[in-house]
Design a protein around this motif. Structure first.
Motif, PDB file in Angstrom:
ATOM      1  N   UNK A 132       0.900  -1.215  -0.036  1.00 59.00           N
ATOM      2  CA  UNK A 132      -0.102  -0.161   0.092  1.00 59.00           C
ATOM      3  C   UNK A 132       0.960   1.197   0.264  1.00 59.00           C
ATOM      4  N   UNK A 133       0.403   2.107  -0.726  1.00 53.80           N
ATOM      5  CA  UNK A 133       1.030   3.669  -0.623  1.00 53.80           C
ATOM      6  C   UNK A 133       0.079   4.637  -0.484  1.00 53.80           C
ATOM      7  N   UNK A 134       0.548   5.391   0.596  1.00 55.86           N
ATOM      8  CA  UNK A 134      -0.151   6.422   0.908  1.00 55.86           C
ATOM      9  C   UNK A 134       0.202   7.967   1.047  1.00 55.86           C
ATOM     10  N   UNK A 135      -0.392   8.779   0.731  1.00 58.21           N
ATOM     11  CA  UNK A 135       0.267  10.258   0.642  1.00 58.21           C
ATOM     12  C   UNK A 135       0.166  10.820   2.016  1.00 58.21           C
ATOM     13  N   UNK A 136       1.161  11.128   2.503  1.00 53.63           N
ATOM     14  CA  UNK A 136       0.918  11.669   4.047  1.00 53.63           C
ATOM     15  C   UNK A 136       1.356  13.244   3.719  1.00 53.63           C
ATOM     16  N   UNK A 137       0.464  14.055   4.342  1.00 58.50           N
ATOM     17  CA  UNK A 137       0.831  15.613   4.281  1.00 58.50           C
ATOM     18  C   UNK A 137       1.499  15.897   5.483  1.00 58.50           C
ATOM     19  N   UNK A 138       2.846  16.610   5.192  1.00 59.84           N
ATOM     20  CA  UNK A 138       3.543  17.331   6.442  1.00 59.84           C
ATOM     21  C   UNK A 138       3.922  18.615   6.240  1.00 59.84           C
ATOM     22  N   UNK A 139       4.447  19.062   7.265  1.00 64.37           N
ATOM     23  CA  UNK A 139       4.866  20.568   7.036  1.00 64.37           C
ATOM     24  C   UNK A 139       5.839  20.826   5.922  1.00 64.37           C
ATOM     25  N   UNK A 140       6.477  20.137   5.853  1.00 71.82           N
ATOM     26  CA  UNK A 140       7.821  20.232   4.961  1.00 71.82           C
ATOM     27  C   UNK A 140       7.195  19.780   3.638  1.00 71.82           C
ATOM     28  N   UNK A 141       6.073  19.160   3.327  1.00 72.06           N
ATOM     29  CA  UNK A 141       5.394  18.986   2.295  1.00 72.06           C
ATOM     30  C   UNK A 141       5.084  17.283   2.067  1.00 72.06           C
ATOM     31  N   UNK A 194       7.583  14.397  -7.151  1.00 70.70           N
ATOM     32  CA  UNK A 194       7.113  15.712  -7.732  1.00 70.70           C
ATOM     33  C   UNK A 194       5.760  15.676  -7.608  1.00 70.70           C
ATOM     34  N   UNK A 195       5.356  16.995  -7.522  1.00 69.31           N
ATOM     35  CA  UNK A 195       3.957  17.399  -7.370  1.00 69.31           C
ATOM     36  C   UNK A 195       2.932  16.936  -8.473  1.00 69.31           C
ATOM     37  N   UNK A 196       2.211  16.716  -8.361  1.00 72.58           N
ATOM     38  CA  UNK A 196       0.922  16.412  -9.581  1.00 72.58           C
ATOM     39  C   UNK A 196       1.454  15.357 -10.421  1.00 72.58           C
ATOM     40  N   UNK A 226       1.278  20.478  -5.094  1.00 69.94           N
ATOM     41  CA  UNK A 226       1.518  21.698  -4.215  1.00 69.94           C
ATOM     42  C   UNK A 226       2.696  22.328  -4.434  1.00 69.94           C
ATOM     43  N   UNK A 227       3.132  23.551  -3.995  1.00 68.94           N
ATOM     44  CA  UNK A 227       4.006  24.301  -3.841  1.00 68.94           C
ATOM     45  C   UNK A 227       5.185  24.120  -2.939  1.00 68.94           C
ATOM     46  N   UNK A 228       6.195  23.735  -3.325  1.00 67.83           N
ATOM     47  CA  UNK A 228       7.369  23.545  -2.484  1.00 67.83           C
ATOM     48  C   UNK A 228       7.768  24.746  -1.930  1.00 67.83           C
ATOM     49  N   UNK A 229       7.557  24.806  -0.701  1.00 66.65           N
ATOM     50  CA  UNK A 229       8.248  25.800   0.089  1.00 66.65           C
ATOM     51  C   UNK A 229       9.452  25.628   0.616  1.00 66.65           C
ATOM     52  N   UNK A 230      10.443  26.029  -0.164  1.00 66.45           N
ATOM     53  CA  UNK A 230      11.899  25.531   0.325  1.00 66.45           C
ATOM     54  C   UNK A 230      12.256  26.755   1.237  1.00 66.45           C
TER      55      UNK A 230
END
Lengths: 602, 226
Positions: A132-141, A194-196, A226-230
């Protein structure tokens, strides 16, 4: 024999017939691989070698190491076609199996090559399950967390088998898979996706000694947009730029003054000596301009030309004078060149000039000489006159006591020239010497001295044997002394340096002095110019000396070889010491250089 | 000056010697359990021992592959060279069920027996490899290292057994290994085994040891990795 032969022939014929019919014994089978999925059972596969056109059966036989008992494969079906499955009861670990496959048909059989197998080393587990592969949302991205389970058959719980896992990830339109080792854990977090984009994941496993399993089926997961906020990068950039700004500010602060100079160069204020700003402010223009007026400036005569002229003019006269000098002493004629012509000689040869030049020769600094000569106003006593005893390098003519003359313009007496022309002080010599005019009293001392002069005094002594000496001293720096006015300089006279006394004084003597008598030992009526000092540029600055002594102070008594015995000193052989007092210049009294005309020629 | 120093030193030494309380004696650091220091737990001990055995097995694997590559190119001849390993007299479980049927004590004993049986043969192996010109020094060093590892592993397993006994997990049926257990690697035919055969046998035995230890660990301390 005959029978066997017949049998052979018959067999051969039969084979031929059979081959023509297309049937043959089976080909040699070959064991391709044996694998154990969980180290408890194993399976062996073979490939048939060709059935020879007839139905062929295959049998697998094996025996354990060090045992001759041959067993046949217990299960031909479970694992499929051309396979043999060994179940748990039949599987022994750490024991070599010697396996062969026999293919047999109506015509014969064929035995494969034997294969040695130790089950422990042929373990290849099944693929992991439930990936299983799940997308986890984090502060860093967001990132993807992949998790799976062990293959069902592998018994890791009892420690019988140890599995390590590996996953690989590919995003759409990528060519290569990215592989990651997950060790013994059953999950993995994949970052830097990479996003999207859609993401494909596969997992496989391996026992500690064995083969990798197959990759699982692809699991798809879509990355969100998402826009990576570096952030960290921007923070770093900000800090760096602040740092640079601080450094620049500090540097500017330190270099504040030079920056000001660079950007806003100061406007030079008026720097005119004698110019009084206060006067200007007070508004009295006349007074201001009066102070600026230089008596007798600009010079109206061309000294260079004069010099040349004089050179020409005095050629013959000087000759006589030189001869006079020669009579005084033999030492006078140490000159290298006997010709009176200046041409072709070095500056030191020139009679007219360049005391400094030859002095420089001694001192070793030639640059000033050139400077001097350029001006042409080298109307100083030639260095020869100042040269010390003995031949010295750089003194082409060591003349002892030979007075040289230099062209001097005699202005009206008591001319004072502002010291403003410092270096070109000697410019003013003619003017100054103008003061000498023939009506200059014997006690007319004009003192020339430079303000910056080091405290050496050049005195060129003249023996008392030298007769008329006129002391010319010029005071350059006394602006205060009112100049009686600067008339145009009608006549220019030469002042000869008669000699250089030990006190580093050039004793000058106006050439036009009617009272001039070379042999006179009379102190009076002689004009001497006392050189106060020789500057670093070898400028002789004549000194105004109020006291006038000539004879009595001559301490150089021994030096004079004059024919005038009553005189304490001997004149003629005046060894022209070097101008520098360190060289043992003897001071004769006030040490005036007799400016009698001894200059041979110009 | 030096004399006074000497006297002072003598006095100090005398005091130290006379004072019984100041006598320094060696004592284990962590005798009193977790009060001050970190005592490795049984799980830690097992982990260490298992790691050690894994290293030992990989070494033996490497050496065996080298042998096969350089000295026995043809696979067919392998079967012919086989002789019985000298440790075949030790009864070892050859399957999972068999291994799981064994009690902890027996399993531990089997492990220790195996390790003990290989002490001398490994030394012999190193000696013979070092003397032969065929091997480079790297291989003979590996053999030496292997021997040392086997020795240390045995010590480690003994410690584990000791710990288990202390914790009450092991009964007292584990007997100490007697000197009679040491076996000489002599095959049936009476000839000494060759280096290759020794390596072959040792590779197998080290795998056994590793496996048994894992089973033992997961049976006794099944918290993680099991």
């Amino acid at each position: 024999m005959r029978n066997s032969g017949a049998v052979l022939i018959l067999t051969f014929i039969a084979k031929l017939i059979l081959q023509a019919a297309g049937v043959s014994p089976p080909g040699k089978p070959r064991l391709t691989s044996c694998r154990s999925p969980e180290k408890e059972t194993f399976t062996c596969w073979w490939e048939p070698g060709g059935d020879g056109g007839l139905p062929t059966t295959y049998a697998l036989y094996y025996h354990l190491e060090n045992s001759e008992t041959v067993y046949e494969c217990p299960d031909y079906r479970t694992a499929g076609e051309n396979s043999c499955y060994f179940n748990k009861n039949d599987t022994s670990l750490w024991v070599n199996y010697n396996i062969t496959v026999v293919a047999s048909n109506a015509l014969g059989k064929n035995i494969s090559d034997p294969v040695e197998v130790d089950v422990v080393y042929i373990v290849q587990p099944n693929t992991p399950e439930n990936v299983t592969a799940v997308v986890v949302h984090d502060e860093q991205g967001p990132f993807v967390r992949v998790s799976w389970e062990k293959p069902r058959t592998a018994d890791t719980r009892s420690g019988w088998i140890t599995l390590i896992y590996q996953i690989r990830v590919k995003q759409e339109k990528d060519e290569k898979w990215e592989e990651y080792d997950a060790g013994m854990q059953k999950y993995y977090n994949v970052f830097s996706l990479h996003p999207d984009k859609e993401c494909m994941v596969q997992v496989r496993c391996k026992p500690d000694h064995g083969f990798w399993s197959e990759w699982t089926q692809t699991t798809y997961v879509k990355m969100p947009n998402y826009i990576p906020r570096e952030r960290s990068l921007w923070i770093l950039i900000t800090i760096f730029s602040i740092f640079i700004v601080l450094i620049l500010t500090w540097t500017l602060n330190v270099k504040r003054n030079s920056m000001k100079l660079c950007l806003l160069p100061p406007v030079p204020g008026p720097k005119i000596k004698g110019f009084d700003k206060q006067l200007l402010k007070s508004g009295k223009t006349e007074e201001i301009f009066n102070t600026l007026v230089i008596q007798g400036f600009p010079p109206t005569t061309d000294y260079e030309n004069l010099l040349v002229e004089y050179l020409e003019v005095y050629d013959n006269e000087e000759q006589e004078l030189v001869l006079d000098g020669k009579e005084l002493s033999e030492d006078f004629m140490k000159s290298k060149s006997s010709s009176d012509n200046d041409s072709g000689r070095g500056s030191c040869d020139s009679r007219t000039l360049l005391l400094e030049k030859c002095m420089d020769g001694r001192e070793g600094s030639g640059s000033d000489q050139h400077q001097y000569s350029q001006h042409g106003e080298t109307s100083w006593a030639s260095t020869e006159s100042s040269e010390s005893q003995g031949a010295e390098p750089g003194s082409p003519e060591s003349t002892d006591g030979r007075a040289k003359t230099w062209p001097v313009v005699f202005p009206q007496p008591h001319h004072h020239y502002p010291v403003g022309a410092v270096k070109p002080a000697y410019h003013n010599v003619p003017e100054i010497l103008n003061q000498l005019s023939p009506h200059a009293t014997p006690s007319n001392y004009h003192q020339l001295h430079h303000q910056d002069i080091p405290q050496q005094e050049l005195r060129f002594s003249k023996s008392a044997c030298r007769h008329s000496q006129s002391y010319n001293q010029f005071n350059l720096d006394s602006i205060d002394t009112p100049a009686p006015g600067v008339p145009p300089l009608p006549s220019l006279e030469y002042v000869e340096v008669q000699r250089v006394n030990p006190e580093n004084m050039l004793l000058l003597r106006p050439l036009s002095d009617p009272n001039r008598e070379p042999e006179r030992s009379d102190c009076t009526g002689e004009d001497y110019s006392k050189v106060k000092v020789v500057t670093s540029h070898n400028i002789l600055l004549l000194q105004r000396d109020t006291s006038h002594q000539c004879v009595d102070d001559y301490s150089q008594a021994d030096q004079c070889t004059t024919q005038q015995p009553p005189h304490p000193c001997k004149p003629a052989v005046h060894q022209w010491n070097s101008v520098m007092p360190q060289e043992g210049m003897r001071v004769m009294g006030n040490g005036y250089v007799d400016s009698t005309v001894l200059m041979p020629s110009f | 000056m030096s004399r006074s120093l000497k006297q002072v030193a003598v006095l100090l030494v005398a005091l130290l010697c006379l004072d019984p309380h100041s006598r320094v004696s060696s004592a284990p650091i962590c005798t009193h359990g977790p009060s001050g220091c970190h005592v490795p737990s049984l799980a830690d001990l097992f982990d260490r021992v298992i790691q050690h055995s894994a290293r030992m097995h990989s070494l033996s694997n490497d050496l065996h592959s080298e042998f096969e590559q350089y000295f026995l190119p043809s696979k067919n001849s392998i079967g012919k060279i086989y002789r019985k390993c000298h440790t075949s007299s030790i009864l070892t479980p050859n399957g999972k069920e068999n291994a799981q049927k064994l009690a902890r004590e027996e399993l531990t004993e089997v492990i220790l027996k195996l390790l003990m049986a290989w002490r001398d043969p490994l030394f012999q192996l190193h000696q013979s490899m070092a003397h032969q010109q065929d091997f480079n020094s790297f291989s003979s060093n590996k053999a030496l290292e292997m021997g040392d590892m086997a020795h240390e592993l045995r010590k480690g397993v003994e410690k584990v057994a000791e710990k288990m006994r202390v914790l009450g997990m092991l009964g007292n049926s584990v007997t100490g290994l007697s000197a009679a257990e040491t076996m000489l690697p002599i095959s049936d035919s009476g000839e000494a085994m060759s280096n290759y055969e020794l390596l072959y046998c040792f590779r197998r035995d080290s795998n056994k040891v590793q496996n048994y230890l894992k089973i033992l660990k997961c049976r006794i301390v099944p918290e993680h990795d099991c």
